[in-house]
Motif scaffolding. Structure first.
Motif, PDB file in Angstrom:
ATOM      1  N   GLY A 139       0.569  -1.246  -0.134  1.00 37.12           N
ATOM      2  CA  GLY A 139      -0.124  -0.033  -0.011  1.00 37.12           C
ATOM      3  C   GLY A 139       0.624   1.200  -0.033  1.00 37.12           C
ATOM      4  O   GLY A 139       2.020   0.980  -0.301  1.00 37.12           O
ATOM      5  N   VAL A 140       0.232   2.392   0.276  1.00 35.74           N
ATOM      6  CA  VAL A 140       1.136   3.589   0.173  1.00 35.74           C
ATOM      7  C   VAL A 140       0.468   4.531   1.479  1.00 35.74           C
ATOM      8  O   VAL A 140      -0.304   3.888   2.417  1.00 35.74           O
ATOM      9  N   CYS A 141       1.108   5.376   1.795  1.00 35.97           N
ATOM     10  CA  CYS A 141       1.076   6.622   2.850  1.00 35.97           C
ATOM     11  C   CYS A 141       1.009   7.811   2.392  1.00 35.97           C
ATOM     12  O   CYS A 141       1.637   8.170   1.339  1.00 35.97           O
ATOM     13  N   ASN A 142       0.120   8.775   2.887  1.00 37.43           N
ATOM     14  CA  ASN A 142       0.274  10.064   2.382  1.00 37.43           C
ATOM     15  C   ASN A 142      -0.526  10.456   1.149  1.00 37.43           C
ATOM     16  O   ASN A 142       0.265  11.405   0.567  1.00 37.43           O
ATOM     17  N   PHE A 143      -1.219   9.265   0.379  1.00 39.61           N
ATOM     18  CA  PHE A 143      -1.604   9.868  -0.932  1.00 39.61           C
ATOM     19  C   PHE A 143      -2.989  10.484  -0.855  1.00 39.61           C
ATOM     20  O   PHE A 143      -3.673  10.041  -0.194  1.00 39.61           O
ATOM     21  N   HIS A 144      -2.940  11.582  -1.422  1.00 39.42           N
ATOM     22  CA  HIS A 144      -4.236  12.406  -1.718  1.00 39.42           C
ATOM     23  C   HIS A 144      -5.029  11.716  -2.583  1.00 39.42           C
ATOM     24  O   HIS A 144      -4.392  10.868  -3.376  1.00 39.42           O
ATOM     25  N   GLN A 145      -6.101  11.918  -2.743  1.00 39.92           N
ATOM     26  CA  GLN A 145      -6.818  11.450  -4.081  1.00 39.92           C
ATOM     27  C   GLN A 145      -6.371  11.341  -5.242  1.00 39.92           C
ATOM     28  O   GLN A 145      -6.160  10.465  -6.171  1.00 39.92           O
ATOM     29  N   HIS A 146      -5.585  12.819  -5.736  1.00 36.93           N
ATOM     30  CA  HIS A 146      -5.160  12.950  -6.880  1.00 36.93           C
ATOM     31  C   HIS A 146      -3.865  11.904  -7.228  1.00 36.93           C
ATOM     32  O   HIS A 146      -3.505  11.541  -8.324  1.00 36.93           O
ATOM     33  N   HIS A 147      -3.055  11.657  -6.039  1.00 38.48           N
ATOM     34  CA  HIS A 147      -1.838  10.792  -6.041  1.00 38.48           C
ATOM     35  C   HIS A 147      -2.537   9.388  -6.568  1.00 38.48           C
ATOM     36  O   HIS A 147      -1.806   8.687  -7.382  1.00 38.48           O
ATOM     37  N   GLY A 268       1.342  17.175  10.574  1.00 37.52           N
ATOM     38  CA  GLY A 268       2.537  16.803   9.962  1.00 37.52           C
ATOM     39  C   GLY A 268       2.606  17.567   8.865  1.00 37.52           C
ATOM     40  O   GLY A 268       1.792  18.445   8.501  1.00 37.52           O
ATOM     41  N   ALA A 269       3.426  17.171   7.622  1.00 38.34           N
ATOM     42  CA  ALA A 269       3.466  17.657   6.563  1.00 38.34           C
ATOM     43  C   ALA A 269       2.363  17.599   5.699  1.00 38.34           C
ATOM     44  O   ALA A 269       1.737  16.477   5.783  1.00 38.34           O
ATOM     45  N   ASP A 270       2.134  18.341   4.777  1.00 37.23           N
ATOM     46  CA  ASP A 270       1.182  18.157   3.802  1.00 37.23           C
ATOM     47  C   ASP A 270       1.509  17.411   2.454  1.00 37.23           C
ATOM     48  O   ASP A 270       2.837  17.757   2.148  1.00 37.23           O
ATOM     49  N   PRO A 271       1.067  16.342   2.106  1.00 34.28           N
ATOM     50  CA  PRO A 271       1.577  15.418   1.014  1.00 34.28           C
ATOM     51  C   PRO A 271       1.782  16.166  -0.293  1.00 34.28           C
ATOM     52  O   PRO A 271       2.429  15.753  -1.173  1.00 34.28           O
ATOM     53  N   ASP A 272       1.043  17.277  -0.461  1.00 30.82           N
ATOM     54  CA  ASP A 272       1.383  18.216  -1.656  1.00 30.82           C
ATOM     55  C   ASP A 272       2.667  19.292  -1.506  1.00 30.82           C
ATOM     56  O   ASP A 272       2.856  19.945  -2.407  1.00 30.82           O
ATOM     57  N   ASN A 273       3.270  19.101  -0.418  1.00 29.03           N
ATOM     58  CA  ASN A 273       4.078  20.247  -0.198  1.00 29.03           C
ATOM     59  C   ASN A 273       4.994  19.670   0.983  1.00 29.03           C
ATOM     60  O   ASN A 273       5.011  20.355   1.970  1.00 29.03           O
ATOM     61  N   PHE A 274       5.907  18.696   0.706  1.00 28.72           N
ATOM     62  CA  PHE A 274       6.927  18.342   1.657  1.00 28.72           C
ATOM     63  C   PHE A 274       8.370  18.562   0.878  1.00 28.72           C
ATOM     64  O   PHE A 274       8.328  18.084   0.072  1.00 28.72           O
ATOM     65  N   ASN A 275       9.112  18.569   1.864  1.00 30.55           N
ATOM     66  CA  ASN A 275      10.634  18.780   1.278  1.00 30.55           C
ATOM     67  C   ASN A 275      11.702  17.853   1.868  1.00 30.55           C
ATOM     68  O   ASN A 275      12.633  18.038   2.104  1.00 30.55           O
ATOM     69  N   PHE A 276      11.264  16.587   1.823  1.00 29.95           N
ATOM     70  CA  PHE A 276      12.064  15.647   2.545  1.00 29.95           C
ATOM     71  C   PHE A 276      11.792  14.448   1.586  1.00 29.95           C
ATOM     72  O   PHE A 276      11.012  14.188   1.015  1.00 29.95           O
TER      73      PHE A 276
END
Ligand code: A2P
Length: 276
Positions: A139-147, A268-276
């Motif tokens: 599976g995945v983590c931190n995926f928005h619908q568009h991801h 925590g961070a937004d999955p559309d805007n993370f820098n790591f």
């Protein structure tokens, strides 16, 4: 409705996953994580959620071995970190995680974050690990619908789980609906808002009525919503407290009241805007 700590939900490939587990984000490797995991297993937990990035897979593996519980009764999750994303590097990262954990298969392997330009190749590698039987579910983590929409456009296998930040200040209703349509189970991380939701007055009122703690009410709200939940604690008393949520029920009104705490506010961070 689930009735005990070891009750499971069935993923779309038939694998049974406990609805309740221990998260070990920000838990130090060595004696601290070993103590947390062993306390949880002793209290009846059967699911442990770690990640390569947490840098405590070695201790988690040691605790599993020392727990005395047969491997097949445990459900272990780990995740591929962002810098390891890509096809070959994911396969290598998986082997490194297994080595640290001392395991020959994982119950659930997840993409940790939707790293742009990389997560599709990562997913192909994870599909291979699944087909080879090394990961029983993926599976995945931190995926928005568009991801998810983007991933599904090329994926052979639909992710079985999407692990997301979810708590009363970030209820994620639309994403939950979308995941339900696709038969993707939602798993809540930071269910207590990393501890920041524990003084919410509306939830405190509900907790008082039931003679429960705010943490217990929030975790119960997750389970009644059909959300898999993995609260973190390093303290045995809290590990036990958090799992003691099967002797009361929230009314529809109370469930709604907690839903209304939503502020779309992340810890925590937004999955559309993370820098790591
Ligand atoms: P600690 O590890 O010192 O017990 P989340 O799961 O949302 O990330 O929240 C974890 C945070 O909440 C940690 O700081 C943890 O601290 C704290 N915590 C976990 N369970 C409880 C509880 N039952 N009561 C109060 N704080 C808790």
């Amino acid at each position: 409705m689930i009735k005990s700590l070891q009750d499971t939900t069935t993923l779309h490939n038939g694998v049974k996953m406990p609805m309740f587990g221990l998260g070990v984000w920000q838990v130090e490797d060595g004696s601290t994580v070993i103590h947390s995991v062993k306390s949880a297993i002793k209290a009846g937990y059967r699911a442990i959620d770690t990640a390569a990035a947490y840098k405590n897979e070695t201790g988690v593996g040691q605790a599993i071995k020392e727990s005395g519980i047969p491997r097949e009764e445990l459900f272990i999750t780990t995740k591929v970190w962002n810098s390891d994303q890509g096809y070959e590097s994911t396969l290598a990262a998986f082997d490194a995680s297994m080595e640290k954990l001392g395991l020959d298969y994982i119950d659930l392997y997840l993409i940790h974050w939707p790293t742009k330009g990389k997560y599709k190749d990562t997913w192909r590698a994870i599909e291979k690990l699944y087909k080879d039987g090394k990961a029983k579910a993926i599976g995945v983590c931190n995926f928005h619908q568009h991801h998810l929409e983007d991933l599904l456009a090329d994926a052979e296998i639909v992710p079985m789980v999407n692990q997301i930040e979810l708590h009363p200040l970030l209820t994620q209703k639309e994403l939950i609906d979308y995941c339900r349509q696709k038969d993707i189970k939602v798993e809540a991380y930071s269910p207590l808002g990393s501890g920041k939701v524990l003084d919410h007055p509306d939830i405190a009122r509900i907790a008082e009525i039931h003679g429960k703690s705010v943490a217990q009410v929030i975790l119960r709200w997750d389970l009644q919503n059909g959300i898999i939940v993995i609260p973190k604690s390093t303290k045995e008393s809290r590990i036990i407290e958090n799992s003691d949520v099967f002797d009361f029920e929230l009314s529809d009104e109370e469930m709604k009241r907690i839903d209304q705490c939503n502020k779309n506010e992340r810890v925590g961070a937004d999955p559309d805007n993370f820098n790591f």
